[in-house]
Design an enzyme around this catalytic site. Structure first.
Site: not given
Length: 444
Positions: A101, A240, A242, A244
């Site tokens: 992340s 960010d 990833d 999400d």
């Protein structure tokens, strides 16, 4: 006690347990064995962000899954919500995202999604933990799985995200600065906004394996703020690593966090008759100002423990369709099974287009109360059980009683104690936080 799974899958420093090739292979074996149900051909979808270690972990996972008889579909760098979507779309038994992340490139992680596109339940994770330490149940030579890469996964995700907007909504005339954090959305998010008509200024779209989240993305928005102002953009969006979560910057360079985004979407959807559950779901970290704003709109704020999985659980229980975190996780369950920064940005931009007002006017829905969050690192032990720490917490709660909130919790991903206080009196908030942090430091 769990050894591997934390609050958001398995995460750690690359080449240190649990983020080693050996553990990743065993995760593939264990998760594969757990989801070998029924007599159909079993399949897992694997995606990753742009970290250098993703190649190593991907190959290890492929070896693990195929060794127990599961076919693997590899889709390359893709946002976490894309893996959830593809898992459902391809009727796969399991989805895997290799990402840490918003963390730096030295870290990595493994997130698992069930066939319904939702993150695994506690029961499923516990079952996989048990299988991790057992002798693996390997397939015989004729039933070993096959691995295949597909090239059109990005296009499938782009199409699905665009479908979340009504056909008549276009972004013509909007100049958008988009920061992809040199992460998983670098080759999908710019295309989404460009195809809808926006003038896209893309930054953070040159990943090299080690620059993910490096002075860019939602946790480091300074470059985005600077670029928005310098380019005369209408709005800036930072994802960010990833993709999400998102953070937004208005045309003046001011940051709009997840609380403001939830307030805007929740209130607007309520006026349109689209909001479900009579309110919004957020965590204990969301600002008291959001709660007061929603109450003024006749809506309620449901709070959960920190973590988007807890938000989603409450949304499913209560029939809500808007939820998220102050950090920028936005779950819009009419369109997705997990947080999706690109999708949430589209919903926000639809509001901006409809309002025909500057972002600085539209996106500042309420004045947040003074809020302060500090982290205290600890090497071991249980500092929150220390008598002096407990006494400091009790004193802080008494000081803020009726005028603010206090939240103290261990991080689910790092050896940190997080101390947050908020209230109408900024000086008192700072005093309470410093008092508790000092007590925690003394205890460790």
């Amino acid at each position: 006690m769990r050894r591997f799974f934390g609050t958001d899958g398995i995460r750690g420093l690359t080449n240190k347990v649990p983020m080693t090739a050996e553990v990743a292979m065993r995760v593939g074996m264990a998760a594969g064995a757990h989801f070998l149900r029924g007599d159909h051909k079993h399949r897992v979808v694997i995606g990753k962000d742009t970290r250098l270690s993703g190649y190593m972990l991907e190959n290890a996972l492929v070896a693990g899954f195929t060794s127990v008889g599961m076919d693997v579909v590899q889709v390359g760098p893709m946002p976490t919500p894309a893996i959830a979507m593809l898992t459902r779309s391809m009727r796969a038994d399991l989805g895997v995202m290799i990402s840490a992340s918003h963390n730096p490139y030295q870290d990595n992680g493994i997130k698992l999604f069930g066939p319904d596109g939702y993150k695994l339940s506690d029961a499923d994770e516990a079952a996989i933990e048990r299988l991790l330490v057992e002798e693996p149940r390997l397939a015989d030579a004729t039933h070993i799985g096959r691995a295949k890469r597909i090239d059109d996964a990005r296009g499938r995700y782009i199409h699905a995200v665009k479908q979340s907007l009504p056909q008549m909504v276009r972004l013509d005339g909007l100049r958008i600065v988009l920061d992809c954090a040199n992460g998983a959305a670098y080759n999908s998010a710019p295309t989404v906004f460009w195809e809808l008509g926006a003038d896209v200024v893309a930054i953070g779209v040159e990943p090299n394996g080690t620059n993910i989240n490096d002075k860019c993305g939602s946790t480091a928005p300074a470059l985005l703020q600077e670029t928005v102002v310098a380019s005369g953009a209408d709005i800036g969006i930072a994802l960010d690593g990833d993709a999400d979560r998102l953070i937004v910057v208005d045309e003046k360079g001011s940051i709009i966090d997840g609380d403001q985004i939830m307030g805007l979407i929740g209130a607007s959807w309520a006026r349109q008759g689209r909001l479900k559950g009579g309110g919004v779901v957020a965590t204990v970290m969301s600002n008291l100002g959001l709660e007061r704003f929603l109450e003024g709109q006749g809506l309620r704020l449901e709070r959960t423990k920190v973590g988007d999985r807890h938000v989603l659980e409450r949304m499913k229980e209560g029939g809500f369709n808007v939820g998220g975190e102050q950090s920028g996780h936005m779950i819009l369950s009419d369109h997705a099974t997990t947080g999706d920064g690109t999708l949430a940005a589209l919903q926000l931009l639809a509001e901006l287009v409809a309002a025909e007002r500057p972002a600085s006017e539209l996106l500042h829905q309420f004045d947040p109360v003074p809020q302060l969050l500090k982290n205290v690192r600890f090497a071991g032990g249980k500092p929150l059980e220390d008598k002096q720490v407990l006494a400091a917490i009790a004193e802080g709660e008494a000081a803020l009683n009726g005028r603010g909130r206090l939240v103290i919790r261990p991080s689910g991903t790092e050896p940190l104690i997080r101390v947050m206080a908020e209230g109408d009196d900024a000086g008192e908030v700072e005093r309470v936080v410093d008092m508790i942090c000092d007590a925690v430091r003394a205890a460790v």
